[in-house]
Write an enzyme that holds these catalytic residues in place. Structure first.
Site, PDB file in Angstrom:
ATOM      1  NE  ARG A 165      -3.631  -2.299   0.007  1.00 58.81           N
ATOM      2  CZ  ARG A 165      -3.696  -3.338  -0.574  1.00 58.81           C
ATOM      3  NH1 ARG A 165      -2.253  -3.272  -1.382  1.00 58.81           N
ATOM      4  NH2 ARG A 165      -4.015  -4.557  -0.412  1.00 58.81           N
ATOM      5  CB  CYS A 215      -9.077  -1.149   4.220  1.00 61.94           C
ATOM      6  SG  CYS A 215      -9.827  -3.031   3.703  1.00 61.94           S
TER       7      CYS A 215
HETATM    8  C1  LIG Z   1     -16.008  -0.570  -1.640  1.00 61.08           C
HETATM    9  C2  LIG Z   1     -14.512  -0.406  -1.694  1.00 61.08           C
HETATM   10  C3  LIG Z   1     -13.557  -1.394  -1.871  1.00 61.08           C
HETATM   11  C4  LIG Z   1     -12.421  -1.092  -1.853  1.00 61.08           C
HETATM   12  N1  LIG Z   1     -11.325  -2.383  -1.809  1.00 61.08           N
HETATM   13  C5  LIG Z   1     -10.033  -2.105  -1.885  1.00 61.08           C
HETATM   14  C6  LIG Z   1      -9.069  -3.372  -2.195  1.00 61.08           C
HETATM   15  O1  LIG Z   1      -9.639  -4.402  -2.055  1.00 61.08           O
HETATM   16  N2  LIG Z   1      -7.760  -2.926  -2.212  1.00 61.08           N
HETATM   17  C7  LIG Z   1      -7.316  -1.870  -1.881  1.00 61.08           C
HETATM   18  O2  LIG Z   1      -6.081  -1.616  -2.128  1.00 61.08           O
HETATM   19  N3  LIG Z   1      -8.064  -0.583  -2.039  1.00 61.08           N
HETATM   20  C8  LIG Z   1      -9.520  -0.801  -2.004  1.00 61.08           C
HETATM   21  N4  LIG Z   1     -10.454   0.306  -2.013  1.00 61.08           N
HETATM   22  C9  LIG Z   1      -9.751   1.690  -1.825  1.00 61.08           C
HETATM   23  C10 LIG Z   1      -9.476   2.331  -3.151  1.00 61.08           C
HETATM   24  O3  LIG Z   1     -10.579   1.828  -4.306  1.00 61.08           O
HETATM   25  C11 LIG Z   1      -8.256   2.417  -3.490  1.00 61.08           C
HETATM   26  O4  LIG Z   1      -7.228   2.826  -2.643  1.00 61.08           O
HETATM   27  C12 LIG Z   1      -7.974   2.884  -4.854  1.00 61.08           C
HETATM   28  O5  LIG Z   1      -6.670   2.739  -5.451  1.00 61.08           O
HETATM   29  C13 LIG Z   1      -7.983   4.434  -4.813  1.00 61.08           C
HETATM   30  O6  LIG Z   1      -7.928   5.029  -6.256  1.00 61.08           O
HETATM   31  P1  LIG Z   1      -8.764   6.303  -6.619  1.00 61.08           P
HETATM   32  O7  LIG Z   1      -8.489   6.642  -8.015  1.00 61.08           O
HETATM   33  O8  LIG Z   1     -10.008   6.452  -5.905  1.00 61.08           O
HETATM   34  O9  LIG Z   1      -7.954   7.575  -5.627  1.00 61.08           O
HETATM   35  P2  LIG Z   1      -8.380   8.571  -4.933  1.00 61.08           P
HETATM   36  O10 LIG Z   1      -9.158   8.027  -3.471  1.00 61.08           O
HETATM   37  O11 LIG Z   1      -9.060   9.518  -5.508  1.00 61.08           O
HETATM   38  O12 LIG Z   1      -7.168   9.141  -4.287  1.00 61.08           O
HETATM   39  C14 LIG Z   1      -6.262   8.375  -3.369  1.00 61.08           C
HETATM   40  C15 LIG Z   1      -5.052   9.153  -3.162  1.00 61.08           C
HETATM   41  O13 LIG Z   1      -4.158   9.265  -4.312  1.00 61.08           O
HETATM   42  C16 LIG Z   1      -4.034  10.372  -4.950  1.00 61.08           C
HETATM   43  N5  LIG Z   1      -4.068  10.524  -6.305  1.00 61.08           N
HETATM   44  C17 LIG Z   1      -5.195  10.049  -6.923  1.00 61.08           C
HETATM   45  N6  LIG Z   1      -4.732  10.114  -8.315  1.00 61.08           N
HETATM   46  C18 LIG Z   1      -3.428  10.503  -8.085  1.00 61.08           C
HETATM   47  C19 LIG Z   1      -2.603  10.864  -9.392  1.00 61.08           C
HETATM   48  N7  LIG Z   1      -2.756  10.604 -10.747  1.00 61.08           N
HETATM   49  N8  LIG Z   1      -1.192  11.336  -9.338  1.00 61.08           N
HETATM   50  C20 LIG Z   1      -0.845  11.205  -7.840  1.00 61.08           C
HETATM   51  N9  LIG Z   1      -1.717  11.266  -6.781  1.00 61.08           N
HETATM   52  C21 LIG Z   1      -2.985  10.692  -7.110  1.00 61.08           C
HETATM   53  C22 LIG Z   1      -4.904  11.353  -4.008  1.00 61.08           C
HETATM   54  O14 LIG Z   1      -4.548  12.630  -3.975  1.00 61.08           O
HETATM   55  C23 LIG Z   1      -5.113  10.578  -2.882  1.00 61.08           C
HETATM   56  O15 LIG Z   1      -4.124  11.059  -2.077  1.00 61.08           O
HETATM   57  C24 LIG Z   1     -11.681   0.020  -1.741  1.00 61.08           C
HETATM   58  C25 LIG Z   1     -12.647   1.115  -1.866  1.00 61.08           C
HETATM   59  C26 LIG Z   1     -13.706   1.037  -1.731  1.00 61.08           C
HETATM   60  C27 LIG Z   1     -15.034   2.033  -1.841  1.00 61.08           C
END
Ligand SMILES: Cc1cc2nc3c(=O)[nH]c(=O)nc-3n(C[C@H](O)[C@H](O)[C@H](O)COP(=O)(O)OP(=O)(O)OC[C@H]3O[C@@H](n4cnc5c(N)ncnc54)[C@H](O)[C@@H]3O)c2cc1C
Length: 314
Positions: A165, A215
């Site tokens: 992570r 999580c």
């Molecule tokens: C129901 C559910 C289930 C999930 N299951 C999992 C799982 O099984 N495993 C897991 O690891 N995660 C899981 N997650 C968490 C989440 O989906 C992951 O962490 C995912 O990678 C976040 O991606 P995002 O695009 O939504 O990032 P965001 O939530 O938009 O951003 C997360 C971070 O990344 C930064 N960021 C976003 N894009 C960029 C970029 N292009 N450059 C630099 N920084 C950036 C943001 O500023 C922030 O700090 C889950 C979430 C939900 C709601």
């Protein structure tokens, strides 16, 4: 068109997150090309505004007061099939890329099936994963903009420093992920489908339906628990609950009887103790108080420190 025209003011952010919590962005822009990204950054620097990045908002807790700066959302959502590679924009949705790689008979992202809204950029930054697989396993190269140095850089998989992570991008906020080449593994369709179905079934059974951000806490390395509390590590060994050298944070939270614990509208999910859900009217303050409470209780009871997986922006 000048960049000012594309920048919106006072943009509500809660609808752009899976948690559905938080205030508005003082300034907001969606960038679909590199020129707009650089111009938006230059604009924010000139105006002395803070810069925030938004992927799919599936790992985010936005402050109730909103974000006092420019929020940049990635609208480069393309994914180009160069089997076994895929060139993906940072804003490409994980669900979309999984659907394409699955149809192309390529394995490596099955763990992410069923995650709402996540983008490739967000998944690389946090090296998202599950069921023994991680985004980093399939990353070949990443193109990022180095905000401090004002230049584009290419990172090999090794350069990305992808650990549990975490990545170089998580540890250095000046690096903005723009695109990535993923290299997947050809596999028979039945194998891919079987893995997708099995993982989806586990998600269906264990994960809450109410709005959440995945999580709340990172899982714990058994070796770290052993150092902090050898007796408890022994108990974990006896219970056989460690997987791949890690113990679910939810296991500890559940063991301490915190399922259902609520602060305001934020509640520890009854389905999965490592999920905090928004029961309808949760504020960021509620969530942060609940996180603090859980961390204190777990430290007192088990002598181990939980670390947030959810990213709180303020
Ligand atoms: C129901 C559910 C289930 C999930 N299951 C999992 C799982 O099984 N495993 C897991 O690891 N995660 C899981 N997650 C968490 C989440 O989906 C992951 O962490 C995912 O990678 C976040 O991606 P995002 O695009 O939504 O990032 P965001 O939530 O938009 O951003 C997360 C971070 O990344 C930064 N960021 C976003 N894009 C960029 C970029 N292009 N450059 C630099 N920084 C950036 C943001 O500023 C922030 O700090 C889950 C979430 C939900 C709601």
């Amino acid at each position: 068109m000048s960049i000012e025209i594309k920048i919106k003011k006072n943009m509500p952010l809660a609808p752009l997150t899976t948690f559905r919590i938080g205030g508005a962005a003082k300034y907001f822009i969606e960038v679909a090309n590199k020129e707009d990204l650089v111009e938006a950054i230059e604009w924010a620097k000139k105006e002395k505004e803070l810069i925030y990045y938004l992927g799919g908002g599936s790992n985010l807790l936005i402050a109730d007061e909103g974000l006092p700066g420019l929020v940049i959302r990635f609208a480069n959502r393309e994914a180009v099939n160069l089997s076994p590679r895929f060139n993906c924009g940072a804003g490409a949705s994980l669900a979309y890329v999984i659907s394409l790689t699955r149809s192309a008979g390529l394995s490596g992202l099955e763990w992410g099936f069923g995650i709402p809204q996540a983008t490739i950029g967000g998944c690389i930054r946090g090296n998202a994963g599950g069921f023994g697989m991680n985004t980093g396993d399939v990353v070949e190269t990443v193109e990022a903009y180095n905000l401090k140095k004002g230049r584009w850089e290419i990172f090999s998989q090794k350069d990305c420093q992808l650990t549990y992570r975490s990545s170089i991008f998580k540890n250095d906020n000046d690096l903005i992920i723009w695109s990535a080449t993923l290299k997947l593994n050809p596999a028979p369709a039945e194998e891919i489908n079987k893995l997708v179905d099995a993982n989806m079934q586990k998600r269906d059974i264990s994960q809450p339906r109410l709005p959440n951000a995945g999580c709340a806490f990172k899982n714990l390395f058994l070796d770290d628990i052993r150092k902090a509390n050898p007796q408890f590590a022994e108990f974990i060994d006896e219970q056989g609950v460690a997987k791949g050298g890690k113990v679910g944070a939810g296991y500890l939270i559940d063991l301490h009887g915190l399922k259902g614990k609520a602060v305001g509208g934020a509640k520890i999910s009854l389905e999965h103790a490592n999920f905090i859900v928004n029961t309808g009217h949760a504020t960021a303050k509620d969530v942060l108080e609940l996180i603090d409470f859980v961390k204190k209780e777990i430290l007192i009871r088990f002598k181990v420190e939980l670390e947030e997986e959810i990213v709180a922006l303020r």
